[in-house]
Design an enzyme around this catalytic site. Structure first.
Site, short mmCIF file in Angstrom:
data_model
loop_
_atom_site.label_atom_id
_atom_site.label_comp_id
_atom_site.label_asym_id
_atom_site.label_seq_id
_atom_site.Cartn_x
_atom_site.Cartn_y
_atom_site.Cartn_z
N CYS A 4 -3.78 -6.25 -0.45
CA CYS A 4 -4.32 -6.26 -1.81
C CYS A 4 -3.28 -5.90 -2.87
CB CYS A 4 -5.51 -5.32 -1.91
SG CYS A 4 -6.87 -5.76 -0.81
N HIS A 19 -6.52 -3.70 -9.37
CA HIS A 19 -7.03 -4.51 -8.26
C HIS A 19 -8.53 -4.29 -8.16
CE1 HIS A 19 -7.96 -6.07 -4.38
NE2 HIS A 19 -8.07 -4.87 -3.81
N ASN A 70 -13.86 -8.62 -3.86
CA ASN A 70 -12.47 -8.27 -3.60
C ASN A 70 -11.74 -9.50 -3.07
OD1 ASN A 70 -10.02 -7.34 -2.62
ND2 ASN A 70 -10.86 -5.54 -1.61
#
Length: 332
Positions: free
Chosen positions: A116, A255, A285
């Protein structure tokens, strides 16, 4: 001739066609919309078609980013892709496939694996390449088909993720107000089992139990605690290094992992709701794609203007993490 800075010249994203709501998961899992929303902030996410690969998503975002930069594919010197869901297990890289689809041949192309945090790592690489004079125009892409590495019987993970891609063209500028001011990246393998796919790939004839080891596994509570502490510290460090106050930041783009993490970090650093960019409710996500996808929403909503200062931060499997201070150097 003045100092040469790396500059983010364009931003674009690609959202796959299939929208999956929380209600859709109620049909197959012991979960519900209220449970998912309360714990994550996610309402919907998008999944790629079975026929689409990560390179297809990367291609769509990359093509648009090149167009918005006002250049041609032949002007790109390197293509770098961040992904945890590559087309092939080991080789060739998704960047090689993507560059070929874009008509970019005989140029550098490679992938990075930082989960990520991948997009922040991409910015770090691109900044170094541009400011060293190695390359003049770089296409960086965060692209994920996380649906290919999800266990859809595990409600603790499969409801969290989505597919998508975000791309930027990184070029050069003499204007510090259009520059990538700084990028910090770091990692600590001590936390390697917090977010992982324990078995890289199930061999032919693998048992069902072995196949499950190929899917994303997460220690959610442990990750949350480390994420908030680490990201707050990381953001404070980069702001202090560049003598920038939180109120001087146009947009804080974290993020998009979990709304509770986003809010905890934002509140700790005294960012206003107007500064904090949130898109997790729409996309879930999307790992390395989440920051550029959120950035692209700002762009397409005509909120992002030349010179705007964006503060980015991310934490992902590894654990890896990073932050960046980036002026928008494109036009809108």
């Amino acid at each position: 001739m003045g100092k040469i800075y790396a500059s983010l010249k364009s931003i674009a994203s690609y959202i796959p066609p299939t929208c999956i709501s929380n209600v859709d998961f109620e049909k197959t899992l012991d979960t519900n919309d209220e449970w998912i929303t309360k714990r994550t902030g996610i309402k919907t996410r998008y999944f790629a078609l079975p026929s689409q690969q990560t390179s297809d998503l990367a291609y769509e975002a990359g093509k648009k980013a090149i167009e918005r930069a006002g250049i041609e594919p032949k002007d790109i010197d390197a293509v770098i892709v961040a992904t945890l869901s590559p087309d092939y297990l080991t080789m060739p890289s998704t960047a090689c496939i993507t560059s070929f689809k874009l008509g970019i041949e005989n140029k550098a192309a490679f992938d990075i694996s930082a989960a990520c945090s991948g997009f922040v790592y991409l910015l770090s690489l691109a900044k170094s390449f541009i400011e060293s004079g190695t390359y003049k125009q770089i296409l960086i892409i965060g692209a994920e088909k996380t649906s290919s590495v999800l266990d859809f019987s595990d409600r603790s993970t499969c409801v969290l993720f989505g597919d998508g891609a975000g791309a930027c063209v990184i070029g050069s500028t003499n204007d510090e107000k259009a520059a990538i001011l700084g990028v910090n990246v770091s990692a600590n393998g001590r936390y390697q089992d917090f977010l992982c796919t324990p078995r890289v790939h199930a061999t032919f004839g693998a048992t069902q139990a072995q196949e499950k080891q190929s899917f994303i596994q997460m220690k959610g509570n442990e990750t949350f605690k480390v994420a908030v502490k680490t990201l707050v510290s990381e953001v404070k460090e980069i702001l202090n290094t560049h003598h920038i106050n939180p109120q001087d930041v146009s947009f804080f783009i974290p993020h998009q992992a979990n709304l509770r993490i986003i809010n905890a970090v934002g509140e700790n650093l005294n960012f206003t709701p107007e500064q904090i960019v949130v898109s997790i409710q729409k996309y879930g996500n999307t790992s390395a794609a989440s920051i550029p996808m959120a950035m692209n929403d700002l762009y397409e909503e005509k909120k992002l203007k030349y010179g705007d200062l964006m503060l980015l931060d991310a934490l992902g499997g590894g654990l890896t993490w990073g932050s960046a201070l980036v002026h928008f150097g494109g036009t809108n």
